[in-house]
Design a protein around this motif. Structure first.
Motif, PDB file in Angstrom:
ATOM      1  N   PHE A  10       0.374  -1.168  -0.357  1.00 42.15           N
ATOM      2  CA  PHE A  10      -0.054  -0.148  -0.406  1.00 42.15           C
ATOM      3  C   PHE A  10       0.752   1.259   0.031  1.00 42.15           C
ATOM      4  CE2 PHE A  10      -2.079   3.344   2.844  1.00 42.15           C
ATOM      5  CZ  PHE A  10      -3.228   3.612   1.745  1.00 42.15           C
ATOM      6  N   GLU A  13       2.154   1.388  -3.266  1.00 38.94           N
ATOM      7  CA  GLU A  13       1.314   2.078  -4.085  1.00 38.94           C
ATOM      8  C   GLU A  13       1.372   3.472  -4.436  1.00 38.94           C
ATOM      9  OE1 GLU A  13      -3.491   1.269  -5.470  1.00 38.94           O
ATOM     10  OE2 GLU A  13      -2.624  -0.373  -4.211  1.00 38.94           O
ATOM     11  N   PRO A  71      -7.058   7.105  -4.339  1.00 37.83           N
ATOM     12  CA  PRO A  71      -7.578   5.985  -5.531  1.00 37.83           C
ATOM     13  C   PRO A  71      -7.067   6.176  -7.123  1.00 37.83           C
ATOM     14  CG  PRO A  71      -9.187   6.752  -3.715  1.00 37.83           C
ATOM     15  CD  PRO A  71      -8.002   8.050  -3.656  1.00 37.83           C
ATOM     16  N   THR A  73      -4.471   6.256  -7.716  1.00 41.49           N
ATOM     17  CA  THR A  73      -3.351   5.671  -8.426  1.00 41.49           C
ATOM     18  C   THR A  73      -3.844   3.892  -9.679  1.00 41.49           C
ATOM     19  OG1 THR A  73      -3.676   3.971  -6.276  1.00 41.49           O
ATOM     20  CG2 THR A  73      -1.818   5.226  -5.897  1.00 41.49           C
ATOM     21  N   ARG A  74      -5.131   3.830  -9.124  1.00 42.19           N
ATOM     22  CA  ARG A  74      -5.441   2.663 -10.000  1.00 42.19           C
ATOM     23  C   ARG A  74      -6.745   3.355 -10.984  1.00 42.19           C
ATOM     24  NH1 ARG A  74      -6.196  -1.847  -6.453  1.00 42.19           N
ATOM     25  NH2 ARG A  74      -4.756  -2.015  -5.004  1.00 42.19           N
ATOM     26  N   ILE A  94     -12.724   2.106  -4.598  1.00 41.88           N
ATOM     27  CA  ILE A  94     -11.073   1.957  -4.967  1.00 41.88           C
ATOM     28  C   ILE A  94     -10.443   1.319  -4.159  1.00 41.88           C
ATOM     29  CG2 ILE A  94      -9.072   3.238  -5.854  1.00 41.88           C
ATOM     30  CD1 ILE A  94     -11.181   4.424  -8.275  1.00 41.88           C
ATOM     31  N   THR A  95     -11.337   2.079  -2.932  1.00 42.46           N
ATOM     32  CA  THR A  95     -10.540   2.548  -1.854  1.00 42.46           C
ATOM     33  C   THR A  95     -10.511   0.634  -0.544  1.00 42.46           C
ATOM     34  OG1 THR A  95     -10.373   4.664  -1.252  1.00 42.46           O
ATOM     35  CG2 THR A  95      -9.463   3.496   0.613  1.00 42.46           C
ATOM     36  N   ASP A  97     -10.951  -1.660  -2.583  1.00 40.30           N
ATOM     37  CA  ASP A  97      -9.816  -2.488  -2.521  1.00 40.30           C
ATOM     38  C   ASP A  97      -7.959  -2.484  -3.207  1.00 40.30           C
ATOM     39  OD1 ASP A  97     -11.554  -4.035  -4.480  1.00 40.30           O
ATOM     40  OD2 ASP A  97     -11.446  -2.629  -6.572  1.00 40.30           O
ATOM     41  N   GLN A  98      -7.990  -1.056  -2.512  1.00 39.51           N
ATOM     42  CA  GLN A  98      -6.753  -1.047  -1.852  1.00 39.51           C
ATOM     43  C   GLN A  98      -6.236  -1.102  -0.809  1.00 39.51           C
ATOM     44  OE1 GLN A  98      -6.864   3.377  -2.667  1.00 39.51           O
ATOM     45  NE2 GLN A  98      -5.248   3.526  -4.327  1.00 39.51           N
ATOM     46  N   THR A  99      -6.575  -1.304  -0.165  1.00 40.74           N
ATOM     47  CA  THR A  99      -6.755  -1.938   1.404  1.00 40.74           C
ATOM     48  C   THR A  99      -7.035  -3.066   1.911  1.00 40.74           C
ATOM     49  OG1 THR A  99      -8.263  -0.545   2.401  1.00 40.74           O
ATOM     50  CG2 THR A  99      -6.903   0.605   1.858  1.00 40.74           C
ATOM     51  N   GLN A 111     -10.056   3.862   4.985  1.00 45.98           N
ATOM     52  CA  GLN A 111     -11.123   3.578   4.183  1.00 45.98           C
ATOM     53  C   GLN A 111     -12.617   5.067   4.156  1.00 45.98           C
ATOM     54  OE1 GLN A 111     -12.949  -0.710   4.229  1.00 45.98           O
ATOM     55  NE2 GLN A 111     -11.188  -1.417   3.500  1.00 45.98           N
TER      56      GLN A 111
END
Length: 193
Positions: A10, A13, A71, A73-74, A94-95, A97-99, A111
């Motif tokens: 993370f 990212e 978000p 970054t995605r 998105i967050t 998914d990122q976390t 989140q």
């Protein structure tokens, strides 16, 4: 104890935002636009200032500003000219998914930061939203000062996008004061006692 290996991806990212140029400035003809991370850094400072002026929690506001573009970054920094043509997952999804691989207590906090910013329900979120817009106005004023007149529309639209009284006052002052005023004051002080 938290396994650091669940957190480090993370952090890498998030570092991608240091290499991600703000796309709207390309449309204005800026040859070397600021990165998303540079924008978020000054937005956090602006947010802190607005929050103090508004009587909100400045640390919370600065946190919202630091995380608000994570978000991207995605999905990248999509300029306003392209947003109406695209359908994308919301920042909250998105967050998540990122976390997803992070320890739950940490993932939930991040989140919540994004959800609060996007929801605009708290005074801190409104201050952070204003900071996002005001930082864009400041950057546009700097680009215009460097000779890029195509950045003027960002100045015009950002002034109207600010909603807090303190944000409006700062926007008005930013229009009056040259981006180089701080530097000229220092130079003028050389030789004075």
């Amino acid at each position: 104890m938290t396994d650091a290996r669940d957190v480090v991806p993370f952090l890498y990212e998030a570092g991608h935002l240091k290499r991600s140029a703000r796309q709207g400035w390309w449309i204005a003809g800026v040859k070397n636009p600021e990165s998303v991370a540079e924008h978020s850094f000054r937005a956090a400072i602006v947010g802190y200032v607005i929050a103090v002026m508004e009587g909100a929690n400045p640390e919370r506001t600065a946190t919202l500003c630091l995380f608000h573009d994570l978000p991207e970054t995605r999905v990248g920094d999509i300029p306003s000219t392209g947003k109406r043509y695209l359908t994308q997952a919301g920042a909250e999804q998105i967050t998540k998914d990122q976390t997803a691989q992070m320890p739950p207590q940490l993932a939930e906090r991040i989140q919540h930061v994004i959800a609060e910013f996007e929801g605009k329900a708290t005074l801190e979120a409104r201050c952070a939203k204003d900071a996002d817009k005001l930082e864009c106005l400041l950057q546009a004023r700097e680009y215009v000062g460097q000779g890029n007149q195509q950045a003027q529309p960002w100045i015009d639209t950002m002034v109207d996008a600010v909603s807090t009284e303190s944000g409006k006052a700062l926007a008005a002052a930013a229009l009056e004061i040259s981006p180089d005023a701080w530097w000229y004051e220092i130079v003028a002080s050389y030789g004075r006692k």
